[in-house]
Design a protein around this motif. Structure first.
Motif, PDB file in Angstrom:
ATOM      1  N   TRP A  36       0.867  -1.178   0.000  1.00  0.00           N
ATOM      2  CA  TRP A  36       0.000   0.000   0.000  1.00  0.00           C
ATOM      3  C   TRP A  36       0.912   1.238   0.000  1.00  0.00           C
ATOM      4  CZ3 TRP A  36      -5.120   0.395  -0.745  1.00  0.00           C
ATOM      5  CH2 TRP A  36      -5.920  -0.729  -0.524  1.00  0.00           C
ATOM      6  N   TYR A  37       0.607   2.149  -0.912  1.00  0.00           N
ATOM      7  CA  TYR A  37       1.277   3.443  -0.976  1.00  0.00           C
ATOM      8  C   TYR A  37       0.241   4.539  -0.705  1.00  0.00           C
ATOM      9  CZ  TYR A  37       5.104   1.189  -3.579  1.00  0.00           C
ATOM     10  OH  TYR A  37       6.150   0.394  -3.970  1.00  0.00           O
ATOM     11  N   ARG A  38       0.750   5.714  -0.395  1.00  0.00           N
ATOM     12  CA  ARG A  38      -0.124   6.879  -0.329  1.00  0.00           C
ATOM     13  C   ARG A  38       0.616   8.087  -0.886  1.00  0.00           C
ATOM     14  NH1 ARG A  38      -0.589   7.892   6.242  1.00  0.00           N
ATOM     15  NH2 ARG A  38       1.554   8.639   6.580  1.00  0.00           N
ATOM     16  N   GLU A  39      -0.179   8.999  -1.413  1.00  0.00           N
ATOM     17  CA  GLU A  39       0.388  10.220  -1.960  1.00  0.00           C
ATOM     18  C   GLU A  39      -0.541  11.368  -1.640  1.00  0.00           C
ATOM     19  OE1 GLU A  39       1.467   9.934  -6.049  1.00  0.00           O
ATOM     20  OE2 GLU A  39       2.563  11.827  -6.032  1.00  0.00           O
ATOM     21  N   ALA A  40       0.012  12.372  -1.000  1.00  0.00           N
ATOM     22  CA  ALA A  40      -0.740  13.569  -0.651  1.00  0.00           C
ATOM     23  C   ALA A  40      -0.271  14.721  -1.535  1.00  0.00           C
ATOM     24  CB  ALA A  40      -0.538  13.909   0.820  1.00  0.00           C
ATOM     25  N   PRO A  41      -1.125  15.696  -1.772  1.00  0.00           N
ATOM     26  CA  PRO A  41      -0.728  16.839  -2.598  1.00  0.00           C
ATOM     27  C   PRO A  41       0.534  17.501  -2.069  1.00  0.00           C
ATOM     28  CG  PRO A  41      -3.077  16.881  -2.196  1.00  0.00           C
ATOM     29  CD  PRO A  41      -2.518  15.790  -1.320  1.00  0.00           C
ATOM     30  N   GLY A  42       1.493  17.712  -2.959  1.00  0.00           N
ATOM     31  CA  GLY A  42       2.717  18.390  -2.579  1.00  0.00           C
ATOM     32  C   GLY A  42       3.724  17.530  -1.845  1.00  0.00           C
ATOM     33  N   LYS A  43       3.405  16.244  -1.679  1.00  0.00           N
ATOM     34  CA  LYS A  43       4.321  15.345  -0.971  1.00  0.00           C
ATOM     35  C   LYS A  43       4.715  14.187  -1.863  1.00  0.00           C
ATOM     36  CE  LYS A  43       2.548  16.262   3.687  1.00  0.00           C
ATOM     37  NZ  LYS A  43       2.019  15.636   4.935  1.00  0.00           N
ATOM     38  N   GLU A  44       5.854  13.577  -1.542  1.00  0.00           N
ATOM     39  CA  GLU A  44       6.290  12.398  -2.297  1.00  0.00           C
ATOM     40  C   GLU A  44       5.436  11.189  -1.937  1.00  0.00           C
ATOM     41  OE1 GLU A  44      11.031  13.460  -2.875  1.00  0.00           O
ATOM     42  OE2 GLU A  44      10.406  11.599  -1.910  1.00  0.00           O
ATOM     43  N   ARG A  45       5.344  10.276  -2.876  1.00  0.00           N
ATOM     44  CA  ARG A  45       4.631   9.036  -2.593  1.00  0.00           C
ATOM     45  C   ARG A  45       5.368   8.278  -1.494  1.00  0.00           C
ATOM     46  NH1 ARG A  45       3.369   3.937  -6.547  1.00  0.00           N
ATOM     47  NH2 ARG A  45       5.632   3.729  -6.433  1.00  0.00           N
ATOM     48  N   GLU A  46       4.585   7.719  -0.594  1.00  0.00           N
ATOM     49  CA  GLU A  46       5.146   7.025   0.565  1.00  0.00           C
ATOM     50  C   GLU A  46       4.687   5.572   0.579  1.00  0.00           C
ATOM     51  OE1 GLU A  46       5.222   7.550   5.475  1.00  0.00           O
ATOM     52  OE2 GLU A  46       3.590   8.428   4.319  1.00  0.00           O
ATOM     53  N   LEU A  47       5.623   4.677   0.799  1.00  0.00           N
ATOM     54  CA  LEU A  47       5.270   3.273   0.999  1.00  0.00           C
ATOM     55  C   LEU A  47       4.746   3.142   2.422  1.00  0.00           C
ATOM     56  CD1 LEU A  47       5.201   0.271   0.250  1.00  0.00           C
ATOM     57  CD2 LEU A  47       7.626   0.146   0.896  1.00  0.00           C
ATOM     58  N   VAL A  48       3.497   2.760   2.558  1.00  0.00           N
ATOM     59  CA  VAL A  48       2.844   2.702   3.862  1.00  0.00           C
ATOM     60  C   VAL A  48       3.032   1.341   4.514  1.00  0.00           C
ATOM     61  CG1 VAL A  48       0.611   2.821   5.041  1.00  0.00           C
ATOM     62  CG2 VAL A  48       1.139   4.420   3.182  1.00  0.00           C
TER      63      VAL A  48
END
Length: 117
Positions: A36-48
């Motif tokens: 599962w990854y997540r990506e928020a506006p203005g931030k890098e994609r993060e491996l959750v």
């Protein structure tokens, strides 16, 4: 045709919980580790979070450790992400991916999670 379809996102208050699902089809789900990854506006994609193909091994980002739980049901070709004690900073588009040989081979379109009062 390979498909990964996420569901379960939505709007939740801080401190609340959600369970995300990712339904897989078109490939041998039980052979792939899942992420599962997540990506928020203005931030890098993060491996959750990640889980091995058998479900015997899991790993988490420090930012979610102790609050999120990844699991899978190979009979249902589905991977889950249980998210507890949600914080506003957890707001992002959450995407699942299927990993084989250390590489993400397939990914879904994502589901929006918004944590706000």
């Amino acid at each position: 045709q390979v498909q990964l379809v996420e569901s379960g996102g939505g709007l939740v208050q801080p401190g609340g919980s959600l369970r995300l699902s990712c339904a897989a089809s078109g490939f041998t789900f039980s052979s792939y580790a899942m992420r599962w990854y997540r990506e928020a506006p203005g931030k890098e994609r993060e491996l959750v979070a990640g889980i091995s193909n058998t479900g015997g091994a899991t790993n988490y980002a420090d930012s979610v450790k102790g609050r999120f739980t990844i699991s899978r049901d190979n009979a249902q070709n589905t991977v889950y992400l249980r998210m507890n004690s949600l914080k506003p900073e957890d707001t992002a588009v959450y995407t699942c991916a299927a990993k084989l040989g250390g590489v993400d081979r397939y990914s879904g379109q994502g589901t929006q999670v918004t944590v706000s009062s």
